[in-house]
Structure formats: C-alpha cells, structure tokens
Design a protein around this motif. Structure first.
Motif, PDB file in Angstrom:
ATOM      1  N   GLY A 364       0.700  -1.277  -0.130  1.00 28.67           N
ATOM      2  CA  GLY A 364      -0.072   0.216   0.224  1.00 28.67           C
ATOM      3  C   GLY A 364       0.786   1.208  -0.025  1.00 28.67           C
ATOM      4  N   VAL A 365       2.060   1.373  -0.371  1.00 26.92           N
ATOM      5  CA  VAL A 365       2.726   2.395  -0.393  1.00 26.92           C
ATOM      6  C   VAL A 365       3.264   3.055  -1.860  1.00 26.92           C
ATOM      7  N   ARG A 366       3.255   4.096  -2.273  1.00 22.63           N
ATOM      8  CA  ARG A 366       3.519   4.523  -3.445  1.00 22.63           C
ATOM      9  C   ARG A 366       4.459   5.729  -3.345  1.00 22.63           C
ATOM     10  N   THR A 390      -0.155   6.417   0.440  1.00 25.18           N
ATOM     11  CA  THR A 390      -0.651   5.091   1.056  1.00 25.18           C
ATOM     12  C   THR A 390      -1.890   4.971   0.662  1.00 25.18           C
ATOM     13  N   TRP A 391      -2.155   3.735   0.700  1.00 18.09           N
ATOM     14  CA  TRP A 391      -3.501   3.043   0.367  1.00 18.09           C
ATOM     15  C   TRP A 391      -3.851   2.117   1.386  1.00 18.09           C
ATOM     16  N   ALA A 398      -4.967   3.534   6.173  1.00 18.12           N
ATOM     17  CA  ALA A 398      -3.991   4.096   5.239  1.00 18.12           C
ATOM     18  C   ALA A 398      -3.151   5.055   6.093  1.00 18.12           C
ATOM     19  N   ARG A 401      -0.647   3.065   8.009  1.00 20.85           N
ATOM     20  CA  ARG A 401       0.578   2.878   6.862  1.00 20.85           C
ATOM     21  C   ARG A 401       1.305   4.028   6.442  1.00 20.85           C
ATOM     22  N   MET A 402       0.703   5.284   6.686  1.00 26.47           N
ATOM     23  CA  MET A 402       1.437   6.403   6.388  1.00 26.47           C
ATOM     24  C   MET A 402       2.582   6.772   7.633  1.00 26.47           C
ATOM     25  N   ALA A 405       5.304   4.276   6.822  1.00 20.54           N
ATOM     26  CA  ALA A 405       5.990   4.629   5.612  1.00 20.54           C
ATOM     27  C   ALA A 405       6.972   5.657   6.114  1.00 20.54           C
TER      28      ALA A 405
END
Ligand code: ADP
Length: 496
Positions: A364-366, A390-391, A398, A401-402, A405
């Motif tokens: 989920g990370v871009r 993040t998704w 999200a 995850r952020m 990340a």
C-alpha cells in the motif's frame, strides 16, 4: 496513437509521465536546465536535450526553445506536467501552431479558467454555485466597501490572475479595505503582471474539496470523485486524501454533477480539477478549475485504479473516455508532500545534496519522486522531494500505513517535512477527520510542532531520528528518543 512525447517539465512529474509513456510503448523526450544535467527525469527518458541555464525563465519557461526541441526530436505531442508552462494559454497555442498535440485542454479553456473573474462569471451564468462576491475589477475602495457591506464582512480580495495563494487579502472591517486593496493589487501586479482584483465572501473555516474530471473531444465528461485538501499552509496544500471524511455517496454525486456542469460550461477537455470550498453548513461553492494534472492526482489513482496520465494521453490522441466506464472506488488513500524544508524553522527551504536517500516500500505504499541518493535540492525550483502515498481498505489503515512509511523514509543531508507529517498523522483531530483549511494554523500555531504524547508516534520519530543520526555519524541526542522506546544505536545498526 502518439509515438513520442516531449515532457516540458522536471522532477517527479516528469518521471511520472515517462513511466506512463513507457507502459504505453511511447518514446519520451526530456528537457533539462544546467541545474538538472544528472536529474532522474533526464536519465529515465529515451532522449534528453539541454534547454538553458538554471533559472526557469531561461529554460523550463522558454517556449521557443522547448518547441524547437520537440520539432527536432520528432515528438508528436508535449506533456506540460504541472507548474511552469502547464497553464499558459500562449504555450498551448504555440504547441498547436507548431503542428504538435498539447496534452491538456484547449488554449481557450486555459485562458478562461486562468482568469478567476471571467470564470466566476461563466459559472454563475451556467448555474454553478460560486462564492458570493462580485465579478468586476475593483477600482475604488468605496465601491468595494459597498459590496462588502452587502455580502457581509469578512471578505477576501483576490487577484483575477491568482495562483499559488498569491494576491489574497482578508478584510475584516471597512477601514481595512483601502490598505488591503493596495497591497493585493501590488502583489498581483508583481506576481502575474496583471493587477485586476475582485472580492468574494471569506468563508469561515471551510474545507477544500475538489473533484477530478476527465473530458474527451467527443463531448463526454466524467468525474472520478473528490479529494480533500484542507490541510494547507499559507493556502498551499500539504496533505490530500480521498475519500473526504465528510463526503458521502449522495454528496459525491452532487459535487460530481456540478463539476461536470462547470467543465462543460467552460468547454473543457482532458484531465482537470474543479475546486470547491465546503462550508460548515454543508454548502459548497465553486472556487476555480485547475486546467492541468494536479500534484495530488495519485490519490485518485490509488482508489479508482485509473492511470490519469495515460487517460490524458489517450484523450489527447482523440480517444473517447468510454474506455473508462468501469470506475469503482476502493478504500482510502492519503498523500503527504515531502518537501526539503525545515519544519522547526518556519519551513525554511533546506537546499543542498541529499546524502542518504532510501524510500519506504511494502504493502500500500507509493512514492512519486525525482530524487535519488547524491541528488541535489536546487535553489532554483520547488523543493518538493517526493509525494508519499499510502492506500488502505479504510482511512485509519491508510493513516497507520502512512505513519509506518514516514518512519521508514530515510533522507539525510537536507531537512525535510517528514517530522511534521508524522505529527499530523498522530493528531487526534486529523484522525477524527475534523478538518478545515485552518487546521495547521490552529493545531500548530507559529508553525511549531507540538507532538502528542503517543508512544508509537514517538517511536516512529525515534527510528527516524536514529537513522538520520546514525547516517550522519553524529551522537544521538537523547531528546529525540522516547524514554519508552527501547531502540538503541546497535539495534539500529543491525536493522538498517
Ligand atoms: P490559488 O489559485 O492562489 O491557489 P484559490 O482560489 O485556489 O487560490 O484558493 C486557495 C486557498 O485559499 C483555498 O484552498 C482556501 O484555503 C483559501 N480561500 C480561497 N478563497 C477563499 C474564500 N472565499 N474563503 C475562505 N478561504 C478561501
């Protein structure tokens, strides 16, 4: 179909366009200034041409030079990215006159929406709700005071040619009017060479919510839902997300329908964004149309699965957007703009060589970036290092995850806004989705970070600081590590 595209831009957005082209089998042509000889976009494109000295007025804004390169390289289209020439109608015209395709709307639509006064007028005539105000150029403070009295103070003076938050002044009472008009006009003149100003109601604690649209050359216009961009500093977006925590499916369709109406009224084609202010009573007003790909477009890509750059290219090549009929929205996405700025020093740009650079990854990370280890943050351009997205299946996933990340991201050599984003991701109001464009000013007065006492957040910060300190071979400052954290330098050494 197009065979070769010149990208009239630099940094992460140039890299983004190269990636879309490569997946489509289209050749790419990069252009670069003296400051960007070894930039990532230059290395990634199939061909690259030098266009001039570092100042953008002599390179990335040099219309003649860029078109000349496009011709010589045999490109059949130009993608302008965002910023620089992206919203310049003369550039779009010059591209067309050279027999090339401009990947964006027609010059007339760019011109219309670039003039906020003209855009307001057109929207009003088409039944699109605009912020209460007036469409004429303000010439006397007396007239301005009269209108302000009618719509009620506070009001906002804005530049007709406005952009980047410049030329705006809040006026709280009639006696502030003359001075505010003078400074707004002077700022507009120096920033845009156009001193026309107008006035609209200053909406109290609004949310900034915008709708992504796609419009083809066959009269089809569709919307891809909203992005909430209320987390702003000085009227500039810092964090964006979709869906907006306040928009339900009924509101989404209402806003989407108005965005489509606005696009049709302006003869819009290609990808664009209709921006709205959403007030505390749930009413929303047209603010402006950004006639280009937005910085925050990947937020929409993550939840819809649509590649907006590919869509832009297909539309420019004359395809119908019927290729996009199966839009569904899934989960939640957030974008943090990672700038080379010092959040401890009023976001002062932090220029120089990036010594350590390792991007986060995992589910989920871009990361959309033009940076690499050893790369430079130049004084000549916007100090955006990356857009971290993040998704998650839900907003809270999200966010989690952020946080993970952000803590994984390793950048040294320049200061970054990562600690600021970590603070916001742990902010209770943010987590609840209680947002407004005043969020940063209210939660972090004087630009100061007041981290919440949250163990996992402190741990994330500790990891981040530890890695940076370790990389720079400095002694770890005890203050940067939470007492509760059991991370030490030796553990970090084996871990990273
Ligand atoms: P620019 O083109 O300079 O970015 P915008 O018109 O898009 O200017 O506005 C940028 C931001 O300024 C908005 O997101 C919002 O935060 C604030 N703003 C603009 N107009 C108003 C208004 N009428 N009332 C309250 N805030 C506003």
């Amino acid at each position: 179909m197009l065979k070769k595209i010149l990208i009239a831009n630099r940094g992460e957005i140039a890299v983004r366009v190269v990636r879309a082209c490569r997946e489509m089998g289209i050749k790419t042509v990069a252009v670069y200034s003296a400051a960007d000889r070894v930039a990532l976009h230059v290395r990634m494109a199939d061909e690259a041409y030098f266009i001039g000295p570092a100042p953008s007025t002599e390179s990335y804004l040099n219309i003649e030079r860029i078109i000349d390169v496009a011709r010589k390289s045999g490109a059949d289209a130009i993608h302008p990215g965002y910023g620089f020439l992206a919203e310049n109608p003369e550039f779009a015209s010059a591209v067309q006159q050279a027999g090339l395709i401009f990947i964006g709307p027609a010059p007339e639509a760019i011109r219309l929406f670039g003039d906020k006064m003209a855009a307001r007028e057109r929207m009003l005539a088409s039944g699109v709700p605009v912020v209460p105000g007036m469409e004429q150029n303000l010439t006397s403070d007396e007239a301005a005071r009269k209108i302000a009295d009618e719509i009620g103070f506070p009001v906002l003076i804005k530049a007709a040619a406005g952009g980047g938050g410049k030329g705006m002044r809040i006026v709280h009472s009639p006696d502030e009017m003359a001075e505010a008009m003078k400074t707004a006009r002077a700022e507009a003149k120096s920033a845009f060479g156009d001193d026309r100003i107008y006035l609209e109601k200053y909406i109290a604690r609004p949310r900034h919510i915008e709708v992504q649209i796609l419009a083809d050359h066959h009269g089809n216009v569709m919307h891809l839902g909203e992005r909430e961009c209320s987390i702003q500093r000085r009227h500039q977006k810092v964090i964006e997300e979709s869906p907006s925590p306040i928009v339900d499916s009924v509101m989404r369709e209402r806003m989407g329908a108005v965005a489509i109406k606005a696009a049709k009224a302006g003869g819009y084609t290609n990808a664009g964004t209709v921006e709205f202010l959403y007030d505390q009573d749930g009413r929303f007003y047209f603010l402006e149309v950004n006639t280009r790909l937005q910085v925050e477009h990947p937020v929409t890509e993550l939840i819809t699965g649509v590649d907006l750059v590919k869509a832009q290219i297909k539309i420019a090549a004359g395809e119908s957007i019927q290729f996009q009929t199966d839009i569904s929205r899934r989960g939640a996405a957030i974008e943090c703009r990672i700038y080379a700025e010092d959040p401890e020093n009023n976001f002062f740009p932090s220029i120089g060589k990036v010594q350590t650079y390792r991007e986060p990854g995992g589910p989920g990370v871009r990361v959309d970036s033009g940076m690499y280890e050893g790369g430079e943050v130049s004084i000549y351009y916007d100090p955006l290092i990356a857009k971290l997205l993040t998704w998650g299946p839900t907003r809270i996933e999200a966010i989690n995850r952020m946080r993970r990340a952000l803590a994984e991201y390793r950048i040294s050599g320049v200061k970054t806004t990562i600690p600021f984003h970590i603070a916001i991701m742990g902010n209770e109001r943010f987590i609840k989705g209680d947002l407004s464009t005043h969020f940063i000013a209210e939660e972090y007065p004087n630009g100061r970070l007041n981290f919440v006492e949250d163990e996992s957040l402190m741990q994330a910060l500790a990891i981040f600081s530890c890695v940076i300190d370790y990389q720079e071979n400095r002694k770890i400052q005890p203050a940067t590590i939470s007492k509760k954290s059991n991370l030490n330098r030796w553990k970090m050494q084996s871990r990273w």
